[in-house]
Design an enzyme around this catalytic site. Structure first.
Site, mmCIF file in Angstrom:
data_model
loop_
_atom_site.group_PDB
_atom_site.id
_atom_site.type_symbol
_atom_site.label_atom_id
_atom_site.label_comp_id
_atom_site.label_asym_id
_atom_site.label_seq_id
_atom_site.Cartn_x
_atom_site.Cartn_y
_atom_site.Cartn_z
ATOM 1 C CB VAL A 8 28.348 1.454 15.430
ATOM 2 C CG1 VAL A 8 29.542 2.282 15.873
ATOM 3 C CG2 VAL A 8 28.744 0.028 15.174
ATOM 4 C CB SER A 9 23.155 2.425 14.008
ATOM 5 O OG SER A 9 22.949 3.317 15.065
ATOM 6 C CB THR A 10 24.923 0.227 10.080
ATOM 7 O OG1 THR A 10 25.961 1.195 9.928
ATOM 8 C CG2 THR A 10 23.571 0.910 10.076
ATOM 9 C CD GLN A 13 26.996 3.754 12.155
ATOM 10 O OE1 GLN A 13 26.533 3.055 13.035
ATOM 11 N NE2 GLN A 13 26.591 4.995 11.935
#
Length: 193
Positions: A8-10, A13
């Site tokens: 996931v990017s962050t 998330q």
């Protein structure tokens, strides 16, 4: 050997759905490579590097979606070429598609791979554009962007407690827990004085 990659990017998330799908494919916890990093570049993606380095000829890597592996068609092709050179196949579960050395000569597979990769890149570009537009609208409306700061009353309380910490027998850790003020904020305010 079955290996799984989830990203996931962050930090906010959730990886739960990806991990569940990978485990449903029979991937053991020891063979899951999980990270919270942006997919816009392959730099600093330690788990991606680990899975590429640890995979061996005949291994099979599972990823839920193409955009979990890369968000640009160039990076996606670089990553896939590294897997192909090692004789490793990659399956994208949500698309029900497998790519590897044995699919290299299949023109339709290559076309579908590049189309899906292009959509992942397009989707990312659209997100960036919408986010930029939203920021511009917020600025025009006079809204402040960025993280919400600490309530000033709690910062002042933390400063007061810090000044009187010896009399009260409080440690810095105690003060931070009591007020919820981050350590960096406390020390920043102390330095400003």
């Amino acid at each position: 050997m079955k290996l799984g990659y989830a990203r996931v990017s962050t930090v906010g998330q959730d990886l739960k759905t990806q991990i569940e799908k990978l485990k449903a494919e029979g991937i053991q916890d020891d063979y899951l490579f999980i990270e919270k990093k942006s997919g816009t570049t392959t730099r600093n993606r330690e788990e991606l590097e680990k899975i590429i380095k640890q995979s061996r000829s005949g291994d099979h890597v599972y990823v839920t979606k193409i955009d979990r592996l890369a968000r640009s068609i160039i990076d996606l092709n670089k990553i896939m070429n590294r897997f192909k050179e090692k004789g490793v196949s990659v399956t994208f579960l949500d698309n029900n598609m497998t790519f590897g050395a044995d699919t290299d000569n299949d023109a339709m597979q290559r076309l579908l791979f590049n189309v899906l990769g292009s959509f992942a890149e397009f989707e990312r570009d659209m997100i960036v554009n919408r986010t930029g537009e939203g920021r511009q609208r917020a600025k025009k409306a006079g809204k402040k962007l960025g993280r919400v700061g600490q309530p000033e009353a709690e910062v002042q309380r933390a400063l007061f407690l810090w000044q009187n910490r010896k009399e009260n027998g409080l440690s810095v850790s105690d003060i931070l827990k009591m007020t919820g003020v981050p350590k960096s904020t406390l020390y920043k305010k102390l330095n400003e004085r």
